[in-house]
Design a protein around this motif. Sequence first.
Motif, short mmCIF file in Angstrom:
data_model
loop_
_atom_site.label_atom_id
_atom_site.label_comp_id
_atom_site.label_asym_id
_atom_site.label_seq_id
_atom_site.Cartn_x
_atom_site.Cartn_y
_atom_site.Cartn_z
N THR A 180 0.81 -1.21 0.00
CA THR A 180 0.00 0.00 0.00
C THR A 180 0.85 1.26 0.00
N SER A 181 1.92 1.29 0.78
CA SER A 181 2.73 2.50 0.84
C SER A 181 3.41 2.75 -0.49
N SER A 182 3.89 1.69 -1.17
CA SER A 182 4.50 1.88 -2.47
C SER A 182 3.48 2.37 -3.48
N SER A 218 7.08 4.86 -4.87
CA SER A 218 8.50 4.70 -4.63
C SER A 218 9.04 3.43 -5.25
N ASN A 219 10.32 3.45 -5.62
CA ASN A 219 11.01 2.30 -6.17
C ASN A 219 12.48 2.45 -5.83
N ALA A 253 8.61 7.76 -8.25
CA ALA A 253 8.33 7.53 -9.67
C ALA A 253 8.54 8.82 -10.47
N LYS A 254 8.20 9.96 -9.87
CA LYS A 254 8.40 11.22 -10.58
C LYS A 254 9.87 11.46 -10.90
N THR A 298 1.87 6.52 -11.75
CA THR A 298 2.04 5.07 -11.73
C THR A 298 3.26 4.70 -12.56
N GLU A 299 4.08 3.82 -12.03
CA GLU A 299 5.23 3.26 -12.76
C GLU A 299 5.06 1.75 -12.81
N HIS A 300 5.20 1.18 -13.99
CA HIS A 300 5.07 -0.27 -14.11
C HIS A 300 5.76 -0.74 -15.39
#
Length: 279
Positions: free
Chosen positions: A117-119, A124-125, A130-131, A158-160
């Motif tokens: 949930t926090s990610s 974050s990664n 992600a920005k 969103t990053e994926h």
Amino acid sequence: QQQQQQPVVAICKALVGADGWFSQIREQLLADGPPTFKNAVVFRARINRPNWMPEQRTRWWVPGKGPSIGDELAVLIPVPGGDLVWQCHCPMDVFTSKGLTFNPVTGEAASSHADNTSSRRDGSNNGQSAKKRCLRAFDHLPAVFTDVVASTPESAITEHGLYQRTPEQIPDDKWGAGMVTLVGDAAHTAFVDGTGLALGLEDAAVLGWHVQQQGLTEAALRAFEAERIPRVKAVFNLTTQQAAAMARGVSQKELMTERAALLYGQAHFKPLKTLHSAV
């Protein structure tokens, strides 16, 4: 918090797996592994259109020949209501050349599809937002694009990875069993170009029609799958063929008519019956 960690058991008459690319329900049904990673990382968001960006037209940054699967691209899409959708794809070789890393499986922890949930909340990664990762990957693009990214709230991004179920990964006869079936990306992961959305909406309409005809029965679920599988395979086969054509230098514009005809040329579902009349 302790209660949240306890497993939840639900008893139901039927189960429709709509749990996305890395569907746990699909894995239990088919045990066919994850979708194919197409060697690109995707960033996207929907925001209020900045007031310093009054133009109403879509803007693309793509290779001169038109984008192929896995190519670098970026797009700004104004949508009705004053919002703006932006999306960009970064090939893995470019991504790593910028000092960035992405694991096709654990990298999903930074995605809206993640369980963490926090990610999910902050994108974050590996300690980077992600920005920041997006701005670093696309620092060579014009300011009109990077300024939009910079003004986007962290929580909206969103990053994926870019994933697809290849035509060979779509079963020939059924993708469910008993009173369990799949819809959307769980059944047929498609690219983030509108194809997945279109097919998912068709799934809902076709499944609803068969349930109306036969009730919530195993026969209805299998009839739904039997109708959807040829349609999904046709769309995915065309996507594969057109990707090969673009790799040979055929422009995307030349292929759009055939693609639009298959996706949107006619309705691939029957109208549902009205259950309640308006008063």
